[in-house]
Scaffold this active site. Sequence first.
Site, PDB file in Angstrom:
ATOM      1  N   PHE A 163       4.567   2.003   3.334  1.00  0.00           N
ATOM      2  CA  PHE A 163       5.174   0.763   2.884  1.00  0.00           C
ATOM      3  C   PHE A 163       4.939   0.716   1.383  1.00  0.00           C
ATOM      4  O   PHE A 163       3.847   1.004   0.919  1.00  0.00           O
ATOM      5  CB  PHE A 163       4.489  -0.449   3.503  1.00  0.00           C
ATOM      6  CG  PHE A 163       4.750  -0.593   4.959  1.00  0.00           C
ATOM      7  CD1 PHE A 163       5.693  -1.496   5.408  1.00  0.00           C
ATOM      8  CD2 PHE A 163       4.051   0.168   5.875  1.00  0.00           C
ATOM      9  CE1 PHE A 163       5.932  -1.628   6.759  1.00  0.00           C
ATOM     10  CE2 PHE A 163       4.287   0.033   7.228  1.00  0.00           C
ATOM     11  CZ  PHE A 163       5.233  -0.862   7.676  1.00  0.00           C
ATOM     12  N   CYS A 164       5.954   0.387   0.649  1.00  0.00           N
ATOM     13  CA  CYS A 164       5.779   0.398  -0.800  1.00  0.00           C
ATOM     14  C   CYS A 164       6.592  -0.700  -1.431  1.00  0.00           C
ATOM     15  O   CYS A 164       7.453  -1.292  -0.794  1.00  0.00           O
ATOM     16  CB  CYS A 164       6.299   1.703  -1.400  1.00  0.00           C
ATOM     17  SG  CYS A 164       5.524   3.163  -0.755  1.00  0.00           S
ATOM     18  N   THR A 165       6.335  -0.936  -2.695  1.00  0.00           N
ATOM     19  CA  THR A 165       7.185  -1.799  -3.505  1.00  0.00           C
ATOM     20  C   THR A 165       7.412  -1.090  -4.835  1.00  0.00           C
ATOM     21  O   THR A 165       6.461  -0.596  -5.435  1.00  0.00           O
ATOM     22  CB  THR A 165       6.507  -3.156  -3.759  1.00  0.00           C
ATOM     23  OG1 THR A 165       6.153  -3.737  -2.502  1.00  0.00           O
ATOM     24  CG2 THR A 165       7.441  -4.099  -4.505  1.00  0.00           C
TER      25      THR A 165
END
Length: 373
Positions: free
Chosen positions: A127-129
């Site tokens: 999960f990343c931003t």
Amino acid sequence: MKAFVALTGLFSLLQLSHAADVAAPKFSVNLDAPPSERWTESVTYMISTYGFDHSYQNVLDYVYSYLPPPVVQKLEPLLLDLLREFPGEAGEEIKGIHQTITDLGYGDQISLGELTAINLMYEFTVFCTSIVAENSAGELFHGRNLDYSISGLQNLTAQIDFTRAGETVYKGTEFVGYVGLLTGMRPGGWSVSVDQRATYDFANATKKDSLSGLVENLVSAATGGSTLGMFLRNTLETETSFADAVDKLKKEKLIAPVYLTVAGTDHLEGAVITRNRLRPDQSHREGVWSLTEDDHFRLVTNYDHWDDVPEDDNRRDPANDCMNQYDFESLSLTGSIYDCLSTAPVLNKGTVYTTLMNPKQDIFETTIRNQNE
Ligand SMILES: *[C@@H]1O[C@H](CO)[C@@H](O)[C@H](O)[C@H]1NC(C)=O
Ligand SMILES: *[C@@H]1O[C@H](CO)[C@@H](O)[C@H](O)[C@H]1NC(C)=O
């Protein structure tokens, strides 16, 4: 009283240092050196600083939660065959890393096949931003959080300068032992970060989904394809400009659908590329979602920008709300971008690191995050 104050002071100091975010250690990888020697210094640092159990063992435990040790043992010959098929010098680098681990006395705790498997299993549950932005002065900024479900990756995280003839060719944030790059920058050129694109319902993801990801990677590797991380590292090595990089990142066949956030050095050189395996996803005509005169930033988590985000994993709206608080003039790397990447739930227990990048000014800074302490 004095002693009490000193004690509470010490106590809060201890607490602080326990939960503190720290700058990632920095190393050079000399691309002129033989592949087998490139990672010796950083691997030695990780093991001697954190111990094998608190570094590589964490990742092994994760592998074993999917593939029990007897299964991995059976796969060893296959994995070693695959290693020989890795493109360029990746296979030699991995062998060198294993040799260093062996020289340090831990060769019996991790096999070369297991290290190969680790290099193939990069993207199950990342999960990343990622945010790319431009301010009114025309400065381009790129920031990213990398969140991972393997606990303890903090103890393998380092910032690497890849050099040739003593000059930096590109930089990256690395899990030492993994030879690809998920975050990198070419000074004076461009930067890139990868976010996983959901191919299944994350919240309900099963072991079977994750396993099928590994199998896809195995098949791809077996047919001479490179992993995404190796592809990005290779692109940083060969492409010098934003335009050339975007062109390559659009066209190359990839193992899995992903989001690639890219920043350059000039006006409007920023985009989020929503990739399918073969090309950008143009189903909404915004497969390459660029900055415009009116849109000063683009931001992606793990969902298509033209779709809603699931309620149970809404990191995107808080991140957008945060970025929208800043006006065009005041956008900056250490101000707005770092601030928004440090806001819950954008920053969360799974966040391993935050990297801030500005290719034009050659800024590349990685902070290791420790929210779960
Ligand atoms: C990193 O290593 C230290 C000491 O070796 C250990 O106390 C700590 O829990 C480890 N951190 C993580 C996130 O595993
Ligand atoms: C997971 O799947 C179940 C059954 O299909 C569903 O009821 C639930 O809402 C799903 N959970 C999430 C978080 O999507």
